[in-house]
Design a protein around this motif. Structure first.
Motif, PDB file in Angstrom:
ATOM      1  N   VAL A 659      49.493 -42.906 -77.414  1.00 31.51           N
ATOM      2  CA  VAL A 659      49.583 -44.276 -77.915  1.00 31.51           C
ATOM      3  C   VAL A 659      50.843 -44.409 -78.757  1.00 31.51           C
ATOM      4  O   VAL A 659      51.039 -43.658 -79.713  1.00 31.51           O
ATOM      5  CB  VAL A 659      48.346 -44.634 -78.758  1.00 31.51           C
ATOM      6  CG1 VAL A 659      48.468 -46.064 -79.288  1.00 31.51           C
ATOM      7  CG2 VAL A 659      47.076 -44.462 -77.941  1.00 31.51           C
ATOM      8  N   LYS A 660      51.694 -45.329 -78.373  1.00 32.45           N
ATOM      9  CA  LYS A 660      52.918 -45.533 -79.147  1.00 32.45           C
ATOM     10  C   LYS A 660      52.608 -46.219 -80.469  1.00 32.45           C
ATOM     11  O   LYS A 660      51.714 -47.059 -80.551  1.00 32.45           O
ATOM     12  CB  LYS A 660      53.911 -46.368 -78.346  1.00 32.45           C
ATOM     13  CG  LYS A 660      54.477 -45.641 -77.143  1.00 32.45           C
ATOM     14  CD  LYS A 660      55.555 -46.476 -76.456  1.00 32.45           C
ATOM     15  CE  LYS A 660      56.140 -45.709 -75.268  1.00 32.45           C
ATOM     16  NZ  LYS A 660      57.180 -46.506 -74.565  1.00 32.45           N
ATOM     17  N   LYS A 661      53.355 -45.823 -81.493  1.00 31.39           N
ATOM     18  CA  LYS A 661      53.142 -46.409 -82.810  1.00 31.39           C
ATOM     19  C   LYS A 661      53.473 -47.903 -82.785  1.00 31.39           C
ATOM     20  O   LYS A 661      54.375 -48.344 -82.091  1.00 31.39           O
ATOM     21  CB  LYS A 661      54.015 -45.700 -83.843  1.00 31.39           C
ATOM     22  CG  LYS A 661      53.587 -44.251 -84.099  1.00 31.39           C
ATOM     23  CD  LYS A 661      54.449 -43.608 -85.183  1.00 31.39           C
ATOM     24  CE  LYS A 661      53.980 -42.175 -85.453  1.00 31.39           C
ATOM     25  NZ  LYS A 661      54.796 -41.515 -86.495  1.00 31.39           N
ATOM     26  N   GLY A 662      52.719 -48.655 -83.583  1.00 36.22           N
ATOM     27  CA  GLY A 662      53.003 -50.082 -83.686  1.00 36.22           C
ATOM     28  C   GLY A 662      52.197 -50.945 -82.740  1.00 36.22           C
ATOM     29  O   GLY A 662      52.340 -52.174 -82.738  1.00 36.22           O
ATOM     30  N   TRP A 663      51.351 -50.323 -81.920  1.00 41.08           N
ATOM     31  CA  TRP A 663      50.559 -51.113 -80.973  1.00 41.08           C
ATOM     32  C   TRP A 663      49.255 -51.625 -81.594  1.00 41.08           C
ATOM     33  O   TRP A 663      48.466 -52.284 -80.934  1.00 41.08           O
ATOM     34  CB  TRP A 663      50.265 -50.284 -79.720  1.00 41.08           C
ATOM     35  CG  TRP A 663      51.422 -50.302 -78.772  1.00 41.08           C
ATOM     36  CD1 TRP A 663      52.565 -51.013 -78.892  1.00 41.08           C
ATOM     37  CD2 TRP A 663      51.540 -49.565 -77.554  1.00 41.08           C
ATOM     38  NE1 TRP A 663      53.403 -50.788 -77.836  1.00 41.08           N
ATOM     39  CE2 TRP A 663      52.796 -49.891 -76.987  1.00 41.08           C
ATOM     40  CE3 TRP A 663      50.728 -48.676 -76.866  1.00 41.08           C
ATOM     41  CZ2 TRP A 663      53.251 -49.356 -75.788  1.00 41.08           C
ATOM     42  CZ3 TRP A 663      51.170 -48.141 -75.680  1.00 41.08           C
ATOM     43  CH2 TRP A 663      52.422 -48.475 -75.136  1.00 41.08           C
ATOM     44  N   GLY A 664      48.979 -51.270 -82.826  1.00 40.92           N
ATOM     45  CA  GLY A 664      47.829 -51.818 -83.533  1.00 40.92           C
ATOM     46  C   GLY A 664      46.545 -51.108 -83.188  1.00 40.92           C
ATOM     47  O   GLY A 664      46.520 -50.011 -82.640  1.00 40.92           O
ATOM     48  N   LYS A 666      44.230 -52.169 -81.112  1.00 41.39           N
ATOM     49  CA  LYS A 666      43.774 -52.334 -79.737  1.00 41.39           C
ATOM     50  C   LYS A 666      44.923 -52.066 -78.778  1.00 41.39           C
ATOM     51  O   LYS A 666      46.057 -52.481 -79.034  1.00 41.39           O
ATOM     52  CB  LYS A 666      43.216 -53.743 -79.516  1.00 41.39           C
ATOM     53  CG  LYS A 666      41.859 -53.974 -80.168  1.00 41.39           C
ATOM     54  CD  LYS A 666      41.244 -55.276 -79.695  1.00 41.39           C
ATOM     55  CE  LYS A 666      39.829 -55.432 -80.243  1.00 41.39           C
ATOM     56  NZ  LYS A 666      39.161 -56.662 -79.714  1.00 41.39           N
ATOM     57  N   VAL A 667      44.616 -51.387 -77.706  1.00 43.29           N
ATOM     58  CA  VAL A 667      45.641 -51.111 -76.702  1.00 43.29           C
ATOM     59  C   VAL A 667      45.068 -51.428 -75.326  1.00 43.29           C
ATOM     60  O   VAL A 667      43.854 -51.383 -75.099  1.00 43.29           O
ATOM     61  CB  VAL A 667      46.097 -49.638 -76.734  1.00 43.29           C
ATOM     62  CG1 VAL A 667      46.774 -49.303 -78.039  1.00 43.29           C
ATOM     63  CG2 VAL A 667      44.918 -48.704 -76.473  1.00 43.29           C
ATOM     64  N   LYS A 668      45.942 -51.753 -74.413  1.00 43.47           N
ATOM     65  CA  LYS A 668      45.545 -51.991 -73.036  1.00 43.47           C
ATOM     66  C   LYS A 668      45.655 -50.688 -72.243  1.00 43.47           C
ATOM     67  O   LYS A 668      46.445 -49.808 -72.600  1.00 43.47           O
ATOM     68  CB  LYS A 668      46.413 -53.080 -72.418  1.00 43.47           C
ATOM     69  CG  LYS A 668      46.221 -54.449 -73.067  1.00 43.47           C
ATOM     70  CD  LYS A 668      47.003 -55.521 -72.341  1.00 43.47           C
ATOM     71  CE  LYS A 668      46.743 -56.874 -72.976  1.00 43.47           C
ATOM     72  NZ  LYS A 668      45.309 -57.273 -72.861  1.00 43.47           N
ATOM     73  N   GLN A 671      48.980 -49.151 -71.373  1.00 44.81           N
ATOM     74  CA  GLN A 671      49.823 -48.674 -72.467  1.00 44.81           C
ATOM     75  C   GLN A 671      49.543 -47.206 -72.829  1.00 44.81           C
ATOM     76  O   GLN A 671      50.209 -46.648 -73.695  1.00 44.81           O
ATOM     77  CB  GLN A 671      49.607 -49.550 -73.709  1.00 44.81           C
ATOM     78  CG  GLN A 671      50.096 -50.985 -73.541  1.00 44.81           C
ATOM     79  CD  GLN A 671      49.749 -51.852 -74.729  1.00 44.81           C
ATOM     80  OE1 GLN A 671      48.636 -51.807 -75.243  1.00 44.81           O
ATOM     81  NE2 GLN A 671      50.720 -52.641 -75.190  1.00 44.81           N
TER      82      GLN A 671
END
Length: 849
Positions: A659-664, A666-668, A671
């Motif tokens: 998970v990339k930083k800054g995605w909060g 919730k992620v799709k 991603q």
């Protein structure tokens, strides 16, 4: 309220508070380190087994380096498992320490130089004393005392004298150190090491006791001779003139005056370390301690003629005839190629009959100088073109040949000399190294006159085998394996070892040549081809096939010409270094831990080899990772929720880089940078989610998620929370849907040995009949996916390993489809016939395409 519900669920399920994300990431790091070490160990073991094929040159330094690296990588593997499992596997560390000691004992086992007198008269020698006086001395004693042929009087300086010489000068450790500085693939340093060793020997002092013993032995010899003789001093190293000839490798000094005995002794010892002798010893696989040098000392024969007797002609070994070379003077010119010698081919019956002879002119000869040493002299004119031997002497040499060959039970290479009276003396007898019979022409890459069924795959063990095909789909099939059959299976399995002694060949659809089963196949020398892709589909049970694992071909029918044994020589097979590697491999490669389900036997205390340790660690590392579930996840800001748009609640824990930083929070799905997750999710979302349900069945979303009314009535929403622990190459996905729990774990990478997936399913919430039908449906579909599996009631476990990344991803996609498919059917499996219909429906639409 949510926290209270979660804690209540943890109490009910006996779950413990979760670990932090950093702790789980560290666990994953240990897992990756274990996989890397596992691959290194398997590769090293495979390489060591390959060396035993006889097709590779290696030396003791190779074995030492390989064992050292093997220990290091196995230690990393064990440390990683303990890191992964909270130091619960200290017993495996103890097993590694024990096995390492056993391997070291084999590796450091030395051939001790026996304690013996410093000098021994020839009359006390025989062929059993090669370790005591070296090969040449032992053979001369045998010929003199047991065969009864004329050998000059003399004495041997023993190999124990060599040890006393080294110990007196503290040279043993230094020699071992210098010899360890170069390998067969590093010839640049050979000359430097050789020169250092020779100078060290020449600068050393012969111990006073040894010097006195040599002098006294010479005086005893001189007392038996008509006059004080000059002597011949010749090397007699351990092994020389026994299993290997060492021809021309070590020093010989002729016509040595008494006052030079000690210095010439040191010269002969130093000849152990000439560049050509060092290369020969490495190439033939001797250990340093097996280079012990004895020395032959015998009166110098003032030779009128000398030569060599082969009890068989090398280029016609089957002919009943001996081959004789002869020159005037000393024999060095007969073996050194300075002049063309006389040659005689003489029959055994009638004894001595000359079948062919060549008498070239011999202009010069080597003679003894009165003051010592040798000199070249012209051959008297009347002898230049004259034969060196008469008929009586030829007949006598043929008699010697027959006697020696009968006594030693093999052809002999004999040096002889004729003194000034015409008497013949035997100076040396050693095994004659005959060239191997001419090998037949190798078979073609593919035999055009025979149907080829398979012409691809990866060879794990070379060879040829033939027999009827026996398909192994489950472990239970091995109980009925017919001897002499060709084992054909989808996957590799260590359990095949139980039938390997009676297996003609092995073919698998997938597998790794450095995997556990491949190591076992090489140990049992079973011709094996892996990665055929489709052997289980092409070959029919009972079909007779010939497996040519030399060229990756599988032929229809029996091909006798391929099965005929082909002569194969292994020059290293009897060498000490080969035997050392063979014994070391016995402590490393055999696998005793076969069945992980046998908890009593599959344990650290039962590990007998390095391979056992690796097998245990690999198995339990996967179990440790499979235990990752919701109770391992601390929800305090370290996980994210999956925003998929589907009626499924998934929390994601990132083990690093997914998970990339800054995605909060919730992620799709798209991603998430996780190869196994993307493959599984592709299948999960590929199904027809919005299909009509049979009459009387709740909507699909009602099966997946509890409504508010159900929660109010006591249903626990945490039972429907799914968790995914993800790395770039790793996934552990615990999917709770309704009353079902599926756990899919996978590791997918470019390293075939690392790749595996496991699938577990258990579920309730229905009648016993429907639960049994559901389990039977899942089991049948998994079988069509070619996964190894077992079922206990409604619990299903399946596994796949050592497939390429693309095929692993395909199986994960199918498991994603199956996960969704079975949830739709939860309430419609009202009869056995409908189960069969749904199995056929899924297989036709998804597995067969």
């Amino acid at each position: 309220m949510v926290t209270t519900l979660k804690r209540a669920w943890q109490r009910l399920t006996k779950a413990t508070p979760g670990k932090t994300q950093a702790e789980l990431a560290e666990k994953y790091t240990h897992f990756q380190a274990l996989l890397a070490a596992n691959n290194q160990v398997l590769t090293l073991m495979a390489d060591m087994e390959e060396k035993l094929s006889g097709d590779y040159l290696f030396d003791l330094q190779y074995i030492r380096a390989a064992v050292s690296q093997l220990r290091q990588e196995t230690a990393k593997l064990v440390d990683a498992l303990n890191g992964l499992g909270g130091n619960r596997y200290q017993g495996l560390s103890e097993a590694l320490a024990r096995i390492s000691r056993e391997v070291e004992e084999v590796l450091t086992r030395r051939r001790e130089i026996p304690v013996a007198p410093l000098v021994i008269d020839f009359e006390a020698l025989n062929a059993t004393m090669g370790d005591v006086v070296g090969g040449k001395n032992a053979n001369l004693g045998e010929v003199k005392n047991r065969v009864g042929l004329p050998v000059p009087a003399g004495f041997a300086i023993s190999t124990y004298a060599y040890k006393v010489f080294l110990d007196h000068n503290h040279l043993t450790a230094r020699i071992t150190e210098l010899l360890g500085h170069w390998r067969l693939d590093d010839l640049d340093s050979l000359a430097r090491v050789s020169e250092d060793l020779k100078q060290m020997i020449l600068a050393a002092q012969v111990p006073p006791a040894l010097e006195a013993a040599i002098t006294e032995a010479y005086e005893r010899l001189a007392a038996r001779e008509p006059r004080r003789p000059l002597v011949a001093m010749r090397s007699s190293a351990v092994g020389e003139d026994l299993t290997l000839t060492f021809a021309g490798q070590y020093a010989t000094y002729l016509n040595v005056e008494p006052e030079s005995l000690i210095s010439r002794y040191k010269d002969i010892v130093a000849s152990l370390f000439t560049p050509r002798a060092l290369f020969y010893y490495k190439n033939k696989g001797f250990k340093e301690e097996e280079m012990a040098m004895g020395v032959v000392v015998m009166p110098m024969i003032q030779a009128r003629a000398s030569g060599v007797l082969f009890t068989r002609q090398p280029d016609a070994a089957g002919q009943e005839a001996a081959f004789i070379n002869a020159v005037w003077g000393l024999g060095r010119y007969a073996v050194g190629g300075v002049i063309n010698p006389d040659s005689y081919l003489a029959a055994y019956q009638p004894p001595g009959q000359v079948l062919a002879q060549t008498i070239p002119p011999k202009a010069v000869m080597l003679v003894c100088r009165p003051q010592g040493g040798e000199a070249e002299a012209p051959v008297p004119p009347e002898l230049v073109s004259a034969p060196c031997l008469d008929q009586g002497q030829i007949t006598q040499l043929v008699h010697w040949a027959a006697t020696l060959e009968a006594h030693f039970a093999q052809p002999q290479d004999v040096e002889w000399a004729m003194d000034e009276t015409g008497a013949l003396w035997l100076l040396q007898s050693r095994p004659l190294q005959l060239p191997p019979p001419k090998a037949p022409e190798p078979p073609a890459r593919t035999l055009k006159d025979h149907p080829v069924l398979i012409d691809h795959g990866t060879v794990a063990c070379r060879g040829v085998g033939a027999g009827p095909v026996f398909l192994v789909r489950r472990d239970a099939d091995l109980k009925n394996f017919p001897a002499g059959s060709v084992l054909v299976a989808r996957h590799t399995s260590t359990k095949y070892v139980t039938v390997m002694p009676q297996t003609a060949a092995i073919l698998t659809d997938a597998g790794s040549p450095t995997g556990h089963m491949a190591l076992l196949a090489r140990e049992f020398q079973v011709p094996t081809i892996l990665n055929t892709g489709n052997a289980t589909q092409i070959l029919a049970p009972g079909q007779v096939v010939t497996v040519d694992a030399n060229y990756n071909n599988v032929y229809d029918g029996l091909i006798p010409e391929l099965l005929e044994p082909r002569p194969k020589t292994n020059d290293l097979a009897d060498s000490p270094v080969f035997q050392t590697l063979k014994n070391v491999v016995k402590q490393i490669v055999p696998l005793n831990l076969i069945n992980p389900e046998d908890e009593a036997a599959f344990s650290p205390s039962h590990c007998r080899t390095i391979h056992d340790i690796v097998r245990y660690a690999h198995e339990y590392s996967m179990r440790e990772m499979f235990r990752l579930a919701e109770n391992e996840i601390d929800t305090a800001g370290e996980v994210v929720d999956l925003d998929s748009g589907l009626p499924i609640k998934v929390r994601i824990l990132d083990l690093g880089g997914v998970v990339k930083k800054g995605w909060g929070r919730k992620v799709k799905p798209e991603q998430l940078d996780s190869l196994p997750f993307q493959a599984f999710w592709k299948g999960l979302t590929a199904m027809r989610w919005a299909q009509a349900a049979p009459a009387g069945v709740k909507s699909l979303s009602s099966v997946f998620v509890k409504g508010e009314a159900e929660v109010a009535q006591g249903a626990d929403p945490w039972r429907d929370q799914s968790y995914a622990v993800l790395g770039k190459n790793y996934m552990n996905f615990s999917i709770r849907l309704g009353y079902h729990l599926s756990t899919v774990e996978a590791y997918v990478s470019d390293q075939v040995n690392d790749n595996y997936l496991t699938f577990g399913f258990r579920g309730g919430g229905s009648t016993p009949e429907r639960r049994e039908r559901r389990a039977r449906l899942i089991e049948a579909i998994i079988d069509h996916m070619h996964l190894n599996h077992r079922r206990k009631g409604e619990l299903i476990e399946a596994r796949l390993a050592k497939y390429p990344a693309e095929q692993m991803a395909q199986r994960l996609t199918l498991l994603g489809k199956l996960t969704h498919y079975t949830k739709q059917l939860d309430m419609v499996l009202f009869s056995d016939s409908i189960v069969e219909w749904y199995i056929k429906d899924f297989v036709q639409e998804h597995v067969s395409t």
